[in-house]
Design an enzyme around this catalytic site. Structure first.
Site, PDB file in Angstrom:
ATOM      1  N   LYS A  16       0.843  -1.214   0.000  1.00 28.08           N
ATOM      2  CA  LYS A  16       0.000   0.000   0.000  1.00 28.08           C
ATOM      3  C   LYS A  16       0.871   1.256   0.000  1.00 28.08           C
ATOM      4  CE  LYS A  16      -1.984  -1.177   3.925  1.00 28.08           C
ATOM      5  NZ  LYS A  16      -1.290  -2.456   4.248  1.00 28.08           N
ATOM      6  N   ARG A  88      -9.666   0.685   9.015  1.00 25.46           N
ATOM      7  CA  ARG A  88      -9.195  -0.675   9.253  1.00 25.46           C
ATOM      8  C   ARG A  88     -10.256  -1.555   9.877  1.00 25.46           C
ATOM      9  NH1 ARG A  88      -3.391   0.223   9.180  1.00 25.46           N
ATOM     10  NH2 ARG A  88      -2.354  -1.770   9.480  1.00 25.46           N
ATOM     11  N   ARG A 127      11.795  -6.452   4.859  1.00 29.79           N
ATOM     12  CA  ARG A 127      11.681  -4.983   4.725  1.00 29.79           C
ATOM     13  C   ARG A 127      12.714  -4.285   5.624  1.00 29.79           C
ATOM     14  NH1 ARG A 127       6.020  -2.029   5.537  1.00 29.79           N
ATOM     15  NH2 ARG A 127       6.033  -3.181   7.504  1.00 29.79           N
ATOM     16  N   ARG A 160      11.546  -2.435  11.122  1.00 28.69           N
ATOM     17  CA  ARG A 160      10.443  -1.925  11.944  1.00 28.69           C
ATOM     18  C   ARG A 160      10.208  -2.866  13.121  1.00 28.69           C
ATOM     19  NH1 ARG A 160       5.317  -0.087   8.286  1.00 28.69           N
ATOM     20  NH2 ARG A 160       4.245  -1.346   9.838  1.00 28.69           N
ATOM     21  N   ARG A 171      -0.747  -9.272  13.340  1.00 30.70           N
ATOM     22  CA  ARG A 171      -1.267  -8.248  12.405  1.00 30.70           C
ATOM     23  C   ARG A 171      -2.140  -8.911  11.343  1.00 30.70           C
ATOM     24  NH1 ARG A 171       4.310  -5.805  10.736  1.00 30.70           N
ATOM     25  NH2 ARG A 171       3.175  -4.481   9.264  1.00 30.70           N
TER      26      ARG A 171
HETATM   27  P1  AP5 Z   1       4.947  -1.678   1.912  1.00 32.23           P
HETATM   28  O1  AP5 Z   1       4.641  -0.839   0.721  1.00 32.23           O
HETATM   29  O2  AP5 Z   1       5.718  -1.077   3.028  1.00 32.23           O
HETATM   30  O3  AP5 Z   1       3.601  -2.394   2.422  1.00 32.23           O
HETATM   31  P2  AP5 Z   1       2.362  -1.819   3.220  1.00 32.23           P
HETATM   32  O4  AP5 Z   1       1.143  -2.444   2.653  1.00 32.23           O
HETATM   33  O5  AP5 Z   1       2.415  -0.322   3.254  1.00 32.23           O
HETATM   34  O6  AP5 Z   1       2.674  -2.495   4.611  1.00 32.23           O
HETATM   35  P3  AP5 Z   1       2.633  -1.986   6.127  1.00 32.23           P
HETATM   36  O7  AP5 Z   1       3.334  -3.065   6.916  1.00 32.23           O
HETATM   37  O8  AP5 Z   1       3.178  -0.609   6.264  1.00 32.23           O
HETATM   38  O9  AP5 Z   1       1.124  -2.031   6.410  1.00 32.23           O
HETATM   39  P4  AP5 Z   1       0.462  -2.160   7.774  1.00 32.23           P
HETATM   40  O10 AP5 Z   1      -0.938  -1.944   7.370  1.00 32.23           O
HETATM   41  O11 AP5 Z   1       0.729  -3.394   8.538  1.00 32.23           O
HETATM   42  O12 AP5 Z   1       1.211  -1.081   8.652  1.00 32.23           O
HETATM   43  P5  AP5 Z   1       0.817   0.375   9.109  1.00 32.23           P
HETATM   44  O13 AP5 Z   1       2.047   1.174   9.116  1.00 32.23           O
HETATM   45  O14 AP5 Z   1      -0.377   0.875   8.368  1.00 32.23           O
HETATM   46  O15 AP5 Z   1       5.723  -2.990   1.372  1.00 32.23           O
HETATM   47  C1  AP5 Z   1       6.177  -3.976   2.283  1.00 32.23           C
HETATM   48  C2  AP5 Z   1       7.535  -4.531   1.797  1.00 32.23           C
HETATM   49  O16 AP5 Z   1       7.337  -5.225   0.564  1.00 32.23           O
HETATM   50  C3  AP5 Z   1       8.586  -3.445   1.500  1.00 32.23           C
HETATM   51  O17 AP5 Z   1       9.846  -3.969   1.823  1.00 32.23           O
HETATM   52  C4  AP5 Z   1       8.476  -3.215  -0.029  1.00 32.23           C
HETATM   53  O18 AP5 Z   1       9.702  -2.802  -0.599  1.00 32.23           O
HETATM   54  C5  AP5 Z   1       8.063  -4.609  -0.505  1.00 32.23           C
HETATM   55  N1  AP5 Z   1       7.139  -4.595  -1.639  1.00 32.23           N
HETATM   56  C6  AP5 Z   1       6.130  -3.688  -1.876  1.00 32.23           C
HETATM   57  N2  AP5 Z   1       5.438  -4.034  -2.974  1.00 32.23           N
HETATM   58  C7  AP5 Z   1       6.018  -5.196  -3.432  1.00 32.23           C
HETATM   59  C8  AP5 Z   1       5.747  -6.060  -4.536  1.00 32.23           C
HETATM   60  N3  AP5 Z   1       4.727  -5.802  -5.383  1.00 32.23           N
HETATM   61  N4  AP5 Z   1       6.516  -7.162  -4.704  1.00 32.23           N
HETATM   62  C9  AP5 Z   1       7.532  -7.425  -3.847  1.00 32.23           C
HETATM   63  N5  AP5 Z   1       7.866  -6.649  -2.784  1.00 32.23           N
HETATM   64  C10 AP5 Z   1       7.100  -5.544  -2.575  1.00 32.23           C
HETATM   65  O19 AP5 Z   1       0.312   0.113  10.611  1.00 32.23           O
HETATM   66  C11 AP5 Z   1       1.207  -0.280  11.632  1.00 32.23           C
HETATM   67  C12 AP5 Z   1       0.445  -0.334  12.958  1.00 32.23           C
HETATM   68  O20 AP5 Z   1      -0.072   0.982  13.285  1.00 32.23           O
HETATM   69  C13 AP5 Z   1      -0.798  -1.245  12.987  1.00 32.23           C
HETATM   70  O21 AP5 Z   1      -0.457  -2.581  13.272  1.00 32.23           O
HETATM   71  C14 AP5 Z   1      -1.634  -0.580  14.098  1.00 32.23           C
HETATM   72  O22 AP5 Z   1      -1.138  -0.931  15.366  1.00 32.23           O
HETATM   73  C15 AP5 Z   1      -1.370   0.898  13.876  1.00 32.23           C
HETATM   74  N6  AP5 Z   1      -2.348   1.510  12.955  1.00 32.23           N
HETATM   75  C16 AP5 Z   1      -2.091   2.042  11.726  1.00 32.23           C
HETATM   76  N7  AP5 Z   1      -3.230   2.483  11.164  1.00 32.23           N
HETATM   77  C17 AP5 Z   1      -4.224   2.218  12.046  1.00 32.23           C
HETATM   78  C18 AP5 Z   1      -5.637   2.414  12.020  1.00 32.23           C
HETATM   79  N8  AP5 Z   1      -6.256   2.939  10.958  1.00 32.23           N
HETATM   80  N9  AP5 Z   1      -6.346   2.022  13.108  1.00 32.23           N
HETATM   81  C19 AP5 Z   1      -5.755   1.476  14.176  1.00 32.23           C
HETATM   82  N10 AP5 Z   1      -4.435   1.249  14.256  1.00 32.23           N
HETATM   83  C20 AP5 Z   1      -3.667   1.615  13.198  1.00 32.23           C
END
Ligand code: AP5
Length: 221
Positions: A16, A88, A127, A160, A171
């Site tokens: 994403k 979410r 990552r 991370r 997660r």
């Molecule tokens: P990346 O692009 O970083 O993936 P992402 O989908 O953004 O993954 P996240 O881990 O950031 O999502 P998340 O939803 O768990 O975390 P968030 O920060 O929102 O890509 C991942 C890896 O793959 C990278 O190394 C990239 O290079 C590689 N890659 C990308 N595309 C690829 C492809 N096509 N092929 C191969 N490799 C690829 O949330 C973290 C925490 O914050 C949550 O657990 C929660 O505690 C809290 N939080 C955040 N938002 C909320 C909310 N709305 N409500 C409540 N708690 C929340």
């Protein structure tokens, strides 16, 4: 200009953030990532950060009221945005609907990046992020030129704190239980588009442009 208001939905590690960054770079649509906002608060050591860390380190969701007011603050003055990692759960989606209605705005499209759990684990364990300029790498698919150093600022890359086996498992569990029901929620509103997120980043970006082509055309007119 009407403006595009997008939600990027998908499991952790679906890409994403990677895709939102590309779209922001090409079309100037502002990426609003709740995860990034929370991590920044943790780094700054604010009260929000201290509370959020307790949930994030366990892979649980931070309480809805905190998240909704953070999003309100960020989007209130924006015509277009990409919401990355929000909503979410159904309660956050309903909160977003209420918020947008008070702002007299509507969501244009919700994009779902479909990625298998095995691929999620593979990506997240590889990552690495730059703590300085926040660039995201992947040791398998997008490694830095010099071992574990950021290509842009030379800072040593870090993992991370939630990218470990146990937290990734939690997660994914939270995602399947609480976030996946949003597919039906947005399907009913007829604004959901699905993309195969298992392809390489370029393939996913091309698929993204394809599903958004009519919306992007209207935006450029
Ligand atoms: P990346 O692009 O970083 O993936 P992402 O989908 O953004 O993954 P996240 O881990 O950031 O999502 P998340 O939803 O768990 O975390 P968030 O920060 O929102 O890509 C991942 C890896 O793959 C990278 O190394 C990239 O290079 C590689 N890659 C990308 N595309 C690829 C492809 N096509 N092929 C191969 N490799 C690829 O949330 C973290 C925490 O914050 C949550 O657990 C929660 O505690 C809290 N939080 C955040 N938002 C909320 C909310 N709305 N409500 C409540 N708690 C929340």
């Amino acid at each position: 200009m009407e403006g595009l208001r997008l939600v990027f939905l998908g499991p952790p590690g679906a890409g994403k953030g990677t895709q939102a960054d590309k779209l922001q770079e090409s079309f100037g649509i502002v990426r609003v990532s709740t995860g990034d906002i929370l991590r920044e608060a943790v780094t700054q050591g604010t009260t929000l950060g201290e509370v959020a860390r307790l949930y994030m380190d366990r892979g649980e969701l931070v309480p809805d009221d905190i998240i909704i007011s953070l999003v309100r603050e960020r989007i209130v003055n924006l015509t277009e945005f990409i919401l990355d990692g929000f909503p979410r759960n159904v309660s956050q989606a309903e909160g977003l609907d209420r918020l947008l209605s008070t702002l007299n705005k509507e969501l244009t499209r919700v994009i779902y990046f479909n990625v298998t759990d095995d691929e999620v684990k593979r990506r997240l364990l590889a990552r690495r992020v730059c703590p300085q300029c926040k660039r995201v790498y992947n040791l398998i698919t997008d490694p830095p030129k010099v071992d574990e150093k950021c290509d842009f600022c030379g800072t040593t890359l870090v993992t991370r704190t939630d990218d470990n086996d146990e937290t990734i498992g939690n997660r994914l569990k939270v995602y399947h239980e609480q976030t996946q029901p949003l597919l039906e929620y947005y399907e009913k509103k007829r604004i959901l588009k699905r993309i195969d997120g298992d392809m390489d980043p370029k393939g996913v970006y091309n698929a993204l442009l394809e599903v958004l082509k009519d919306d992007l055309y209207k935006k450029e007119r």
